[in-house]
Design a protein around this motif. Sequence first.
Motif, short mmCIF file in Angstrom:
data_model
loop_
_atom_site.label_atom_id
_atom_site.label_comp_id
_atom_site.label_asym_id
_atom_site.label_seq_id
_atom_site.Cartn_x
_atom_site.Cartn_y
_atom_site.Cartn_z
N LEU A 38 6.32 -7.82 3.66
CA LEU A 38 6.75 -6.49 3.25
C LEU A 38 5.58 -5.51 3.14
O LEU A 38 5.70 -4.34 3.46
CB LEU A 38 7.50 -6.56 1.92
N ARG A 39 4.42 -6.03 2.67
CA ARG A 39 3.27 -5.14 2.51
C ARG A 39 2.73 -4.64 3.85
O ARG A 39 1.99 -3.67 3.89
CB ARG A 39 2.16 -5.87 1.74
N GLN A 40 3.12 -5.33 4.94
CA GLN A 40 2.68 -4.92 6.27
C GLN A 40 3.74 -4.11 7.01
O GLN A 40 3.58 -3.82 8.19
CB GLN A 40 2.33 -6.16 7.11
N LEU A 41 4.80 -3.72 6.29
CA LEU A 41 5.92 -3.05 6.93
C LEU A 41 5.51 -1.73 7.58
O LEU A 41 6.03 -1.37 8.63
CB LEU A 41 7.04 -2.80 5.90
N GLY A 42 4.59 -1.03 6.97
CA GLY A 42 4.20 0.28 7.49
C GLY A 42 3.05 0.23 8.48
O GLY A 42 2.65 1.30 8.98
N ASP A 43 2.53 -0.96 8.77
CA ASP A 43 1.37 -1.04 9.67
C ASP A 43 1.70 -0.55 11.07
O ASP A 43 0.93 0.19 11.68
CB ASP A 43 0.84 -2.48 9.73
N PHE A 44 2.84 -0.98 11.61
CA PHE A 44 3.18 -0.59 12.99
C PHE A 44 3.41 0.91 13.13
O PHE A 44 2.79 1.54 13.99
CB PHE A 44 4.39 -1.37 13.48
N PRO A 45 4.31 1.52 12.32
CA PRO A 45 4.49 2.97 12.49
C PRO A 45 3.22 3.76 12.21
O PRO A 45 2.95 4.77 12.86
CB PRO A 45 5.61 3.32 11.50
N ARG A 46 2.40 3.28 11.24
CA ARG A 46 1.16 4.00 10.93
C ARG A 46 0.20 3.93 12.12
O ARG A 46 -0.40 4.94 12.52
CB ARG A 46 0.52 3.40 9.68
N GLY A 47 0.06 2.74 12.72
CA GLY A 47 -0.82 2.60 13.88
C GLY A 47 -0.30 3.36 15.08
O GLY A 47 -1.08 3.97 15.83
N LEU A 48 1.02 3.35 15.27
CA LEU A 48 1.60 4.06 16.41
C LEU A 48 1.38 5.57 16.29
O LEU A 48 0.96 6.23 17.25
CB LEU A 48 3.09 3.75 16.48
N ILE A 49 1.63 6.12 15.11
CA ILE A 49 1.47 7.57 14.91
C ILE A 49 0.00 7.95 15.03
O ILE A 49 -0.35 8.98 15.65
CB ILE A 49 2.04 7.98 13.54
#
Length: 282
Positions: free
Chosen positions: A53-64
Amino acid sequence: MADLTNDIRGDYLALTRRRRLYSGLLLLVFALMMIAAFDILESRNAGGFLNGLRQLGDFPRGLIAEAWAKADRLPGLLVGFFPSLLETVNIAAASTLFGALLGTLFALLSTRGLALWPRAIPLFRRIMDILRAVPEIVIALVLIFILGGGPVPAMIAIALHTAGALGKLFSEVAENADLRPVEGLASVGAGWGQRMWFAVMPQVAPNFLSYALMRFEINIRASAILGFVGAGGIGYDLRNAMTWGPGRFDQAAAIFLLLFVTIVIVDQISSHYRNRLASVEH
Protein backbone atom coordinates in the motif's frame (compact mmCIF):
# COMPACT_ATOMS: atom_id res chain seq x y z
CA MET A 1 -59.75 -2.82 23.35
CA ALA A 2 -56.74 -1.14 24.93
CA ASP A 3 -55.34 -4.55 25.95
CA LEU A 4 -55.68 -5.80 22.35
CA THR A 5 -53.90 -2.73 21.02
CA ASN A 6 -51.08 -3.19 23.53
CA ASP A 7 -50.74 -6.86 22.59
CA ILE A 8 -50.53 -6.02 18.87
CA ARG A 9 -47.99 -3.27 19.58
CA GLY A 10 -45.93 -5.64 21.73
CA ASP A 11 -45.94 -8.34 19.04
CA TYR A 12 -44.91 -5.79 16.42
CA LEU A 13 -41.99 -4.54 18.56
CA ALA A 14 -40.90 -8.12 19.25
CA LEU A 15 -40.89 -8.90 15.51
CA THR A 16 -38.94 -5.71 14.83
CA ARG A 17 -36.31 -6.59 17.45
CA ARG A 18 -36.05 -10.12 16.06
CA ARG A 19 -35.61 -8.80 12.51
CA ARG A 20 -32.89 -6.42 13.67
CA LEU A 21 -31.15 -9.25 15.51
CA TYR A 22 -31.19 -11.47 12.42
CA SER A 23 -29.97 -8.60 10.25
CA GLY A 24 -27.13 -7.88 12.67
CA LEU A 25 -26.12 -11.55 12.79
CA LEU A 26 -26.19 -11.75 8.99
CA LEU A 27 -24.05 -8.62 8.72
CA LEU A 28 -21.60 -10.05 11.28
CA VAL A 29 -21.31 -13.33 9.36
CA PHE A 30 -20.74 -11.42 6.12
CA ALA A 31 -18.03 -9.27 7.75
CA LEU A 32 -16.29 -12.34 9.18
CA MET A 33 -16.36 -14.02 5.75
CA MET A 34 -14.88 -10.91 4.14
CA ILE A 35 -12.09 -10.75 6.74
CA ALA A 36 -11.32 -14.46 6.33
CA ALA A 37 -11.30 -14.17 2.52
CA PHE A 38 -8.99 -11.14 2.66
CA ASP A 39 -6.64 -12.97 5.03
CA ILE A 40 -6.44 -15.94 2.63
CA LEU A 41 -5.82 -13.68 -0.35
CA GLU A 42 -3.20 -11.66 1.54
CA SER A 43 -1.32 -14.85 2.45
CA ARG A 44 -1.27 -15.96 -1.20
CA ASN A 45 -0.54 -12.55 -2.72
CA ALA A 46 3.04 -12.11 -3.94
CA GLY A 47 4.60 -9.34 -1.88
CA GLY A 48 1.57 -8.76 0.29
CA PHE A 49 -1.19 -6.24 -0.37
CA LEU A 50 -0.81 -4.38 2.93
CA ASN A 51 2.94 -4.08 2.54
CA GLY A 52 2.46 -2.72 -0.98
CA LEU A 53 0.00 0.00 0.00
CA ARG A 54 2.84 2.41 0.78
CA GLN A 55 4.03 1.99 -2.82
CA LEU A 56 0.60 2.67 -4.30
CA GLY A 57 1.51 6.15 -5.49
CA ASP A 58 4.92 5.26 -6.92
CA PHE A 59 3.69 4.46 -10.43
CA PRO A 60 1.46 7.53 -11.01
CA ARG A 61 4.10 9.77 -9.39
CA GLY A 62 6.86 8.39 -11.63
CA LEU A 63 4.64 8.54 -14.71
CA ILE A 64 3.63 12.17 -14.14
CA ALA A 65 7.19 13.23 -13.29
CA GLU A 66 8.67 11.63 -16.42
CA ALA A 67 5.86 12.90 -18.66
CA TRP A 68 6.38 16.44 -17.29
CA ALA A 69 10.12 16.23 -17.83
CA LYS A 70 9.54 15.15 -21.46
CA ALA A 71 6.54 17.39 -22.13
CA ASP A 72 8.09 18.62 -25.38
CA ARG A 73 7.71 15.09 -26.81
CA LEU A 74 4.01 14.81 -25.92
CA PRO A 75 2.54 16.26 -29.18
CA GLY A 76 4.65 13.91 -31.29
CA LEU A 77 3.66 10.94 -29.15
CA LEU A 78 -0.02 11.83 -29.42
CA VAL A 79 0.26 11.95 -33.20
CA GLY A 80 2.28 8.72 -33.27
CA PHE A 81 -0.25 6.74 -31.21
CA PHE A 82 -3.30 8.21 -32.97
CA PRO A 83 -3.47 5.39 -35.60
CA SER A 84 -3.57 2.82 -32.79
CA LEU A 85 -6.37 4.79 -31.18
CA LEU A 86 -8.31 4.72 -34.45
CA GLU A 87 -7.83 0.96 -34.58
CA THR A 88 -9.25 0.65 -31.07
CA VAL A 89 -12.25 2.83 -31.95
CA ASN A 90 -12.80 0.83 -35.15
CA ILE A 91 -12.75 -2.42 -33.18
CA ALA A 92 -15.33 -0.97 -30.78
CA ALA A 93 -17.53 0.37 -33.60
CA ALA A 94 -17.48 -2.86 -35.63
CA SER A 95 -18.11 -5.04 -32.57
CA THR A 96 -20.97 -2.78 -31.45
CA LEU A 97 -22.57 -2.91 -34.91
CA PHE A 98 -22.33 -6.69 -35.30
CA GLY A 99 -23.24 -7.28 -31.65
CA ALA A 100 -26.30 -5.01 -31.90
CA LEU A 101 -27.52 -6.76 -35.06
CA LEU A 102 -27.08 -10.20 -33.49
CA GLY A 103 -28.59 -8.97 -30.22
CA THR A 104 -31.63 -7.63 -32.10
CA LEU A 105 -32.17 -11.02 -33.72
CA PHE A 106 -31.82 -12.82 -30.38
CA ALA A 107 -34.19 -10.33 -28.73
CA LEU A 108 -36.95 -10.78 -31.29
CA LEU A 109 -36.56 -14.57 -31.24
CA SER A 110 -36.75 -14.68 -27.43
CA THR A 111 -39.69 -12.31 -26.85
CA ARG A 112 -43.13 -13.76 -26.13
CA GLY A 113 -45.66 -12.72 -28.74
CA LEU A 114 -42.95 -11.94 -31.30
CA ALA A 115 -40.84 -15.08 -31.46
CA LEU A 116 -40.73 -17.01 -34.73
CA TRP A 117 -40.47 -20.32 -32.82
CA PRO A 118 -42.13 -19.87 -29.39
CA ARG A 119 -40.86 -23.22 -28.11
CA ALA A 120 -37.26 -22.11 -28.78
CA ILE A 121 -37.54 -18.99 -26.58
CA PRO A 122 -35.71 -20.63 -23.61
CA LEU A 123 -32.93 -21.77 -25.97
CA PHE A 124 -32.23 -18.27 -27.29
CA ARG A 125 -32.37 -16.84 -23.77
CA ARG A 126 -29.82 -19.36 -22.52
CA ILE A 127 -27.57 -18.51 -25.47
CA MET A 128 -27.70 -14.84 -24.46
CA ASP A 129 -26.98 -15.80 -20.85
CA ILE A 130 -23.87 -17.72 -21.94
CA LEU A 131 -22.63 -14.87 -24.13
CA ARG A 132 -23.04 -12.43 -21.23
CA ALA A 133 -21.48 -14.76 -18.68
CA VAL A 134 -18.21 -15.40 -20.55
CA PRO A 135 -15.88 -12.34 -20.29
CA GLU A 136 -14.57 -10.78 -23.50
CA ILE A 137 -10.98 -11.46 -22.48
CA VAL A 138 -11.63 -15.22 -22.22
CA ILE A 139 -13.21 -15.34 -25.68
CA ALA A 140 -10.38 -13.20 -27.06
CA LEU A 141 -7.68 -15.49 -25.61
CA VAL A 142 -9.31 -18.54 -27.21
CA LEU A 143 -9.66 -16.76 -30.56
CA ILE A 144 -6.08 -15.46 -30.43
CA PHE A 145 -4.90 -19.05 -29.90
CA ILE A 146 -6.91 -20.13 -32.95
CA LEU A 147 -6.63 -17.11 -35.27
CA GLY A 148 -3.47 -15.43 -34.02
CA GLY A 149 -3.05 -11.94 -32.59
CA GLY A 150 -4.68 -8.90 -34.12
CA PRO A 151 -7.89 -6.85 -34.10
CA VAL A 152 -10.15 -9.56 -35.57
CA PRO A 153 -10.22 -11.78 -32.42
CA ALA A 154 -10.90 -8.70 -30.30
CA MET A 155 -13.75 -7.61 -32.55
CA ILE A 156 -15.37 -11.06 -32.50
CA ALA A 157 -14.97 -11.41 -28.73
CA ILE A 158 -16.51 -8.02 -27.97
CA ALA A 159 -19.27 -8.54 -30.55
CA LEU A 160 -20.33 -11.84 -28.96
CA HIS A 161 -20.41 -10.35 -25.46
CA THR A 162 -22.26 -7.29 -26.81
CA ALA A 163 -24.85 -9.54 -28.48
CA GLY A 164 -25.60 -11.21 -25.15
CA ALA A 165 -25.78 -7.93 -23.21
CA LEU A 166 -27.80 -5.96 -25.76
CA GLY A 167 -30.02 -8.95 -26.55
CA LYS A 168 -31.19 -8.99 -22.94
CA LEU A 169 -31.88 -5.24 -22.94
CA PHE A 170 -33.52 -5.32 -26.35
CA SER A 171 -35.82 -8.18 -25.36
CA GLU A 172 -37.08 -6.21 -22.35
CA VAL A 173 -37.87 -3.28 -24.65
CA ALA A 174 -39.55 -5.53 -27.24
CA GLU A 175 -41.79 -7.07 -24.58
CA ASN A 176 -43.46 -3.67 -24.15
CA ALA A 177 -44.15 -3.24 -27.87
CA ASP A 178 -47.76 -2.88 -28.99
CA LEU A 179 -48.82 -6.15 -30.65
CA ARG A 180 -51.79 -4.71 -32.55
CA PRO A 181 -49.71 -3.65 -35.60
CA VAL A 182 -48.09 -7.11 -35.59
CA GLU A 183 -51.49 -8.80 -35.56
CA GLY A 184 -52.73 -6.48 -38.29
CA LEU A 185 -49.85 -7.37 -40.61
CA ALA A 186 -50.24 -11.06 -39.80
CA SER A 187 -53.91 -10.89 -40.80
CA VAL A 188 -52.97 -9.76 -44.31
CA GLY A 189 -50.36 -12.48 -44.74
CA ALA A 190 -47.13 -10.64 -43.87
CA GLY A 191 -44.15 -12.84 -43.01
CA TRP A 192 -42.28 -12.81 -39.69
CA GLY A 193 -39.51 -10.57 -41.01
CA GLN A 194 -42.01 -8.10 -42.44
CA ARG A 195 -43.94 -7.97 -39.16
CA MET A 196 -40.76 -7.32 -37.19
CA TRP A 197 -39.45 -4.68 -39.61
CA PHE A 198 -42.65 -2.70 -40.18
CA ALA A 199 -44.57 -3.21 -36.91
CA VAL A 200 -41.99 -3.73 -34.15
CA MET A 201 -38.80 -1.92 -35.16
CA PRO A 202 -40.42 1.55 -35.51
CA GLN A 203 -41.59 1.22 -31.89
CA VAL A 204 -38.35 -0.01 -30.36
CA ALA A 205 -35.71 1.66 -32.58
CA PRO A 206 -35.12 4.73 -30.32
CA ASN A 207 -34.45 2.55 -27.27
CA PHE A 208 -32.37 0.11 -29.29
CA LEU A 209 -30.17 2.93 -30.62
CA SER A 210 -29.84 4.45 -27.16
CA TYR A 211 -28.64 1.17 -25.65
CA ALA A 212 -26.29 0.57 -28.60
CA LEU A 213 -24.67 4.00 -28.14
CA MET A 214 -24.20 3.33 -24.45
CA ARG A 215 -22.63 -0.02 -25.28
CA PHE A 216 -20.28 1.64 -27.77
CA GLU A 217 -18.73 3.62 -24.89
CA ILE A 218 -18.19 0.39 -22.95
CA ASN A 219 -16.69 -1.36 -25.96
CA ILE A 220 -14.04 1.34 -26.44
CA ARG A 221 -12.71 0.58 -22.97
CA ALA A 222 -13.05 -3.17 -23.57
CA SER A 223 -11.10 -3.01 -26.85
CA ALA A 224 -8.33 -1.05 -25.14
CA ILE A 225 -8.13 -3.67 -22.37
CA LEU A 226 -8.00 -6.53 -24.86
CA GLY A 227 -4.92 -4.95 -26.39
CA PHE A 228 -3.04 -6.14 -23.31
CA VAL A 229 -3.49 -9.75 -24.43
CA GLY A 230 -2.27 -9.12 -27.98
CA ALA A 231 -5.54 -8.13 -29.62
CA GLY A 232 -4.11 -4.99 -31.21
CA GLY A 233 -5.09 -1.36 -30.85
CA ILE A 234 -3.80 1.20 -28.41
CA GLY A 235 -3.96 -1.28 -25.52
CA TYR A 236 -1.11 -3.22 -27.10
CA ASP A 237 1.03 -0.06 -27.23
CA LEU A 238 0.14 0.72 -23.62
CA ARG A 239 1.22 -2.74 -22.50
CA ASN A 240 4.58 -2.33 -24.25
CA ALA A 241 5.12 1.11 -22.71
CA MET A 242 4.29 -0.11 -19.20
CA THR A 243 6.37 -3.28 -19.60
CA TRP A 244 9.51 -1.25 -20.26
CA GLY A 245 8.77 0.88 -17.19
CA PRO A 246 10.80 4.04 -16.48
CA GLY A 247 12.08 5.56 -19.68
CA ARG A 248 8.81 4.85 -21.50
CA PHE A 249 6.45 6.47 -19.02
CA ASP A 250 6.03 9.47 -21.33
CA GLN A 251 4.53 7.10 -23.92
CA ALA A 252 2.18 5.62 -21.32
CA ALA A 253 1.10 9.13 -20.31
CA ALA A 254 0.35 10.04 -23.94
CA ILE A 255 -1.73 6.88 -24.36
CA PHE A 256 -3.66 7.52 -21.13
CA LEU A 257 -4.36 11.07 -22.30
CA LEU A 258 -5.58 9.89 -25.71
CA LEU A 259 -7.88 7.30 -24.14
CA PHE A 260 -9.25 9.80 -21.62
CA VAL A 261 -10.01 12.45 -24.23
CA THR A 262 -11.56 9.90 -26.59
CA ILE A 263 -13.83 8.41 -23.93
CA VAL A 264 -14.96 11.88 -22.81
CA ILE A 265 -15.73 12.94 -26.40
CA VAL A 266 -17.59 9.72 -27.19
CA ASP A 267 -19.51 9.98 -23.91
CA GLN A 268 -20.61 13.55 -24.70
CA ILE A 269 -21.66 12.71 -28.25
CA SER A 270 -23.44 9.56 -27.13
CA SER A 271 -25.25 11.39 -24.31
CA HIS A 272 -26.37 14.09 -26.75
CA TYR A 273 -27.89 11.60 -29.18
CA ARG A 274 -29.41 9.50 -26.42
CA ASN A 275 -31.15 12.57 -25.06
CA ARG A 276 -32.43 13.40 -28.54
CA LEU A 277 -33.71 9.87 -29.01
CA ALA A 278 -35.43 10.01 -25.62
CA SER A 279 -37.13 13.30 -26.55
CA VAL A 280 -38.29 11.83 -29.87
CA GLU A 281 -39.68 8.78 -28.08
CA HIS A 282 -41.72 10.94 -25.69
